[in-house]
Write a protein that holds these residues in place. Structure first.
Motif, PDB file in Angstrom:
ATOM      1  N   LEU A 212     -16.202   9.053   1.024  1.00  0.00           N
ATOM      2  CA  LEU A 212     -15.657   8.628   2.316  1.00  0.00           C
ATOM      3  C   LEU A 212     -15.806   7.121   2.505  1.00  0.00           C
ATOM      4  CD1 LEU A 212     -17.020  11.556   4.504  1.00  0.00           C
ATOM      5  CD2 LEU A 212     -14.613  11.089   4.017  1.00  0.00           C
ATOM      6  N   ASN A 213     -16.732   6.514   1.766  1.00  0.00           N
ATOM      7  CA  ASN A 213     -16.936   5.065   1.854  1.00  0.00           C
ATOM      8  C   ASN A 213     -15.952   4.280   0.989  1.00  0.00           C
ATOM      9  OD1 ASN A 213     -19.228   5.389   3.561  1.00  0.00           O
ATOM     10  ND2 ASN A 213     -20.495   5.817   1.762  1.00  0.00           N
ATOM     11  N   ASP A 214     -15.238   4.990   0.107  1.00  0.00           N
ATOM     12  CA  ASP A 214     -14.329   4.313  -0.830  1.00  0.00           C
ATOM     13  C   ASP A 214     -12.945   4.135  -0.210  1.00  0.00           C
ATOM     14  OD1 ASP A 214     -16.471   4.484  -2.616  1.00  0.00           O
ATOM     15  OD2 ASP A 214     -15.746   6.366  -3.481  1.00  0.00           O
ATOM     16  N   VAL A 215     -12.909   3.510   0.962  1.00  0.00           N
ATOM     17  CA  VAL A 215     -11.658   3.417   1.725  1.00  0.00           C
ATOM     18  C   VAL A 215     -10.569   2.676   0.943  1.00  0.00           C
ATOM     19  CG1 VAL A 215     -10.626   2.608   3.882  1.00  0.00           C
ATOM     20  CG2 VAL A 215     -12.956   3.505   3.877  1.00  0.00           C
ATOM     21  N   ALA A 216     -10.956   1.768   0.066  1.00  0.00           N
ATOM     22  CA  ALA A 216      -9.974   1.019  -0.712  1.00  0.00           C
ATOM     23  C   ALA A 216      -9.131   1.934  -1.602  1.00  0.00           C
ATOM     24  CB  ALA A 216     -10.686  -0.033  -1.565  1.00  0.00           C
ATOM     25  N   TYR A 217      -9.635   3.145  -1.871  1.00  0.00           N
ATOM     26  CA  TYR A 217      -8.913   4.072  -2.745  1.00  0.00           C
ATOM     27  C   TYR A 217      -8.293   5.242  -1.982  1.00  0.00           C
ATOM     28  CZ  TYR A 217     -11.350   1.463  -6.354  1.00  0.00           C
ATOM     29  OH  TYR A 217     -11.817   0.452  -7.166  1.00  0.00           O
ATOM     30  N   HIS A 218      -8.472   5.299  -0.672  1.00  0.00           N
ATOM     31  CA  HIS A 218      -7.894   6.386   0.104  1.00  0.00           C
ATOM     32  C   HIS A 218      -6.389   6.177   0.251  1.00  0.00           C
ATOM     33  CE1 HIS A 218     -12.004   7.365   2.177  1.00  0.00           C
ATOM     34  NE2 HIS A 218     -12.063   7.359   0.863  1.00  0.00           N
ATOM     35  N   VAL A 219      -5.662   7.293   0.200  1.00  0.00           N
ATOM     36  CA  VAL A 219      -4.195   7.244   0.172  1.00  0.00           C
ATOM     37  C   VAL A 219      -3.626   8.026   1.349  1.00  0.00           C
ATOM     38  CG1 VAL A 219      -2.132   7.833  -1.165  1.00  0.00           C
ATOM     39  CG2 VAL A 219      -4.202   7.053  -2.342  1.00  0.00           C
ATOM     40  N   ALA A 220      -2.624   7.449   2.011  1.00  0.00           N
ATOM     41  CA  ALA A 220      -1.885   8.158   3.051  1.00  0.00           C
ATOM     42  C   ALA A 220      -0.599   8.695   2.453  1.00  0.00           C
ATOM     43  CB  ALA A 220      -1.570   7.231   4.220  1.00  0.00           C
ATOM     44  N   VAL A 221      -0.369  10.007   2.638  1.00  0.00           N
ATOM     45  CA  VAL A 221       0.862  10.660   2.194  1.00  0.00           C
ATOM     46  C   VAL A 221       1.782  10.737   3.403  1.00  0.00           C
ATOM     47  CG1 VAL A 221       1.859  12.741   1.196  1.00  0.00           C
ATOM     48  CG2 VAL A 221      -0.434  12.007   0.502  1.00  0.00           C
ATOM     49  N   SER A 222       2.880  10.013   3.359  1.00  0.00           N
ATOM     50  CA  SER A 222       3.730   9.862   4.542  1.00  0.00           C
ATOM     51  C   SER A 222       5.193  10.083   4.185  1.00  0.00           C
ATOM     52  CB  SER A 222       3.542   8.455   5.132  1.00  0.00           C
ATOM     53  OG  SER A 222       4.379   8.255   6.241  1.00  0.00           O
ATOM     54  N   TYR A 223       5.812  11.107   4.792  1.00  0.00           N
ATOM     55  CA  TYR A 223       7.256  11.304   4.650  1.00  0.00           C
ATOM     56  C   TYR A 223       7.953  10.418   5.679  1.00  0.00           C
ATOM     57  CZ  TYR A 223       6.420  15.421   1.741  1.00  0.00           C
ATOM     58  OH  TYR A 223       6.038  16.275   0.743  1.00  0.00           O
ATOM     59  N   ARG A 224       8.918   9.637   5.218  1.00  0.00           N
ATOM     60  CA  ARG A 224       9.600   8.710   6.110  1.00  0.00           C
ATOM     61  C   ARG A 224      11.081   8.621   5.747  1.00  0.00           C
ATOM     62  NH1 ARG A 224       5.528   3.576   7.070  1.00  0.00           N
ATOM     63  NH2 ARG A 224       3.616   4.792   7.322  1.00  0.00           N
ATOM     64  N   ALA A 225      11.864   8.196   6.732  1.00  0.00           N
ATOM     65  CA  ALA A 225      13.252   7.861   6.455  1.00  0.00           C
ATOM     66  C   ALA A 225      13.277   6.513   5.744  1.00  0.00           C
ATOM     67  CB  ALA A 225      14.045   7.798   7.755  1.00  0.00           C
ATOM     68  N   ASN A 226      13.970   6.454   4.627  1.00  0.00           N
ATOM     69  CA  ASN A 226      14.073   5.205   3.887  1.00  0.00           C
ATOM     70  C   ASN A 226      15.217   4.394   4.498  1.00  0.00           C
ATOM     71  OD1 ASN A 226      14.102   3.136   2.055  1.00  0.00           O
ATOM     72  ND2 ASN A 226      14.063   4.449   0.250  1.00  0.00           N
ATOM     73  N   VAL A 227      14.851   3.507   5.415  1.00  0.00           N
ATOM     74  CA  VAL A 227      15.840   2.762   6.198  1.00  0.00           C
ATOM     75  C   VAL A 227      15.944   1.337   5.670  1.00  0.00           C
ATOM     76  CG1 VAL A 227      16.476   1.943   8.495  1.00  0.00           C
ATOM     77  CG2 VAL A 227      15.334   4.159   8.227  1.00  0.00           C
ATOM     78  N   ASN A 228      17.158   0.957   5.252  1.00  0.00           N
ATOM     79  CA  ASN A 228      17.404  -0.409   4.803  1.00  0.00           C
ATOM     80  C   ASN A 228      18.232  -1.202   5.811  1.00  0.00           C
ATOM     81  OD1 ASN A 228      16.050  -0.199   2.265  1.00  0.00           O
ATOM     82  ND2 ASN A 228      17.772   0.981   1.479  1.00  0.00           N
ATOM     83  N   ASP A 229      18.649  -0.543   6.900  1.00  0.00           N
ATOM     84  CA  ASP A 229      19.434  -1.238   7.928  1.00  0.00           C
ATOM     85  C   ASP A 229      18.560  -2.253   8.658  1.00  0.00           C
ATOM     86  OD1 ASP A 229      21.333   0.546   7.169  1.00  0.00           O
ATOM     87  OD2 ASP A 229      21.241   1.778   8.987  1.00  0.00           O
ATOM     88  N   ILE A 230      19.175  -3.338   9.101  1.00  0.00           N
ATOM     89  CA  ILE A 230      18.450  -4.334   9.886  1.00  0.00           C
ATOM     90  C   ILE A 230      18.031  -3.740  11.227  1.00  0.00           C
ATOM     91  CG2 ILE A 230      18.623  -6.583  11.036  1.00  0.00           C
ATOM     92  CD1 ILE A 230      20.524  -7.453   8.828  1.00  0.00           C
ATOM     93  N   VAL A 231      18.934  -2.966  11.834  1.00  0.00           N
ATOM     94  CA  VAL A 231      18.652  -2.261  13.080  1.00  0.00           C
ATOM     95  C   VAL A 231      18.831  -0.772  12.825  1.00  0.00           C
ATOM     96  CG1 VAL A 231      19.281  -1.928  15.495  1.00  0.00           C
ATOM     97  CG2 VAL A 231      19.427  -4.206  14.470  1.00  0.00           C
ATOM     98  N   ILE A 232      17.802   0.021  13.111  1.00  0.00           N
ATOM     99  CA  ILE A 232      17.873   1.440  12.832  1.00  0.00           C
ATOM    100  C   ILE A 232      18.917   2.117  13.726  1.00  0.00           C
ATOM    101  CG2 ILE A 232      16.076   2.101  14.489  1.00  0.00           C
ATOM    102  CD1 ILE A 232      15.142   4.152  12.378  1.00  0.00           C
TER     103      ILE A 232
END
Length: 249
Positions: free
Chosen positions: A100-120
């Protein structure tokens, strides 16, 4: 492919594990070597896909439901659903609470919309014109993004998974990391539903009550189904001290 391809278990480890439970093992475990190394996404161009992390089940101490509180944007009104992989530092010989102290190696798994538009575009988000992808992000960057930039709290609540369920979950992450590309829809296929699908593919018990369409609903459902303990956030000062709560800055 499960029956004929000796490397199928390494390309589709989660699906292979399910077929193996149904039909029995077909090939010896040493027929191929599973690659459990992933490369993390970063908003810093010099770091994007440069940091390698090993998410072998033996190197992951715990998996948390990582919930970001609601934000001001329309698509953030129900919060954001993620998972936190408590990955141990390479020098640790075995996974344990010290990880739990090894925060530098903790990973967030996040599903997201891959948005390349300047304005969503909310309309494109509703009808599914943005790709839905799994992003693996350093926890440190997620804390900056939500706590500092968007002024949102983050809850990190441990999931009550057996060893085999934890392995199924991580194998599902590997499959999605390498091959998944969906269609993101704010109302019907958002981060909450994607996160739920990943979890349901990992659990081995009764899943009849496990349904949700928003991150907030998933948060409540996990508590009602006793997959996590929502009371860990009752005393917010204690929760922050013990690492279950990351407060908005």
């Amino acid at each position: 492919y499960f029956a004929l391809d000796p490397e199928f278990r390494c390309r589709r480890p989660a699906v292979n594990a399910y077929y193996a439970r149904v039909f029995g093992e077909v090939f010896a475990d040493d027929s191929c070597k599973l690659n459990t190394t992933v490369y993390l996404n970063s908003r810093q161009p010099n770091l994007d896909l440069k940091l390698a992390i090993d998410i072998d089940p033996s190197r992951v101490y715990r998996i948390d439901y990582l919930f970001a509180s609601k934000g001001k944007a329309i698509m953030s009104r129900w919060g954001h659903a993620m998972y936190r992989l408590v990955v141990c530092a390479p020098e640790r010989k075995e996974a344990g609470p010290d990880c739990l102290n090894d925060v530098a190696y903790h990973v967030a798994v996040s599903y997201r919309a891959n948005v390349n538009d300047i304005v969503i575009s909310y309309w494109k988000g509703i009808i599914g014109k943005y790709p839905s992808q799994m992003f693996l992000i350093p926890l440190r960057e997620v804390l900056v993004e939500y706590n500092k930039e968007e002024l949102r709290d983050l809850l990190s609540l441990p999931l009550k998974l057996t060893d085999s369920e934890k392995k199924n979950f991580l194998y599902g992450v590997l499959e999605n990391y390498w091959s998944y590309l969906g269609s993101y829809k704010f109302l019907t296929n958002n981060c909450g539903t994607e996160a739920l699908h990943l979890l349901k593919g990992s659990l081995e018990g009764d899943l009849n009550g496990l349904n949700a369409v928003t991150p907030l609903r998933l948060y409540k459902t996990l508590g009602h189904q006793d997959i996590t303990d929502l009371t860990l956030d009752d005393d917010r000062a204690k929760a922050e001290t013990e690492g279950y709560l990351f407060r908005s800055k």
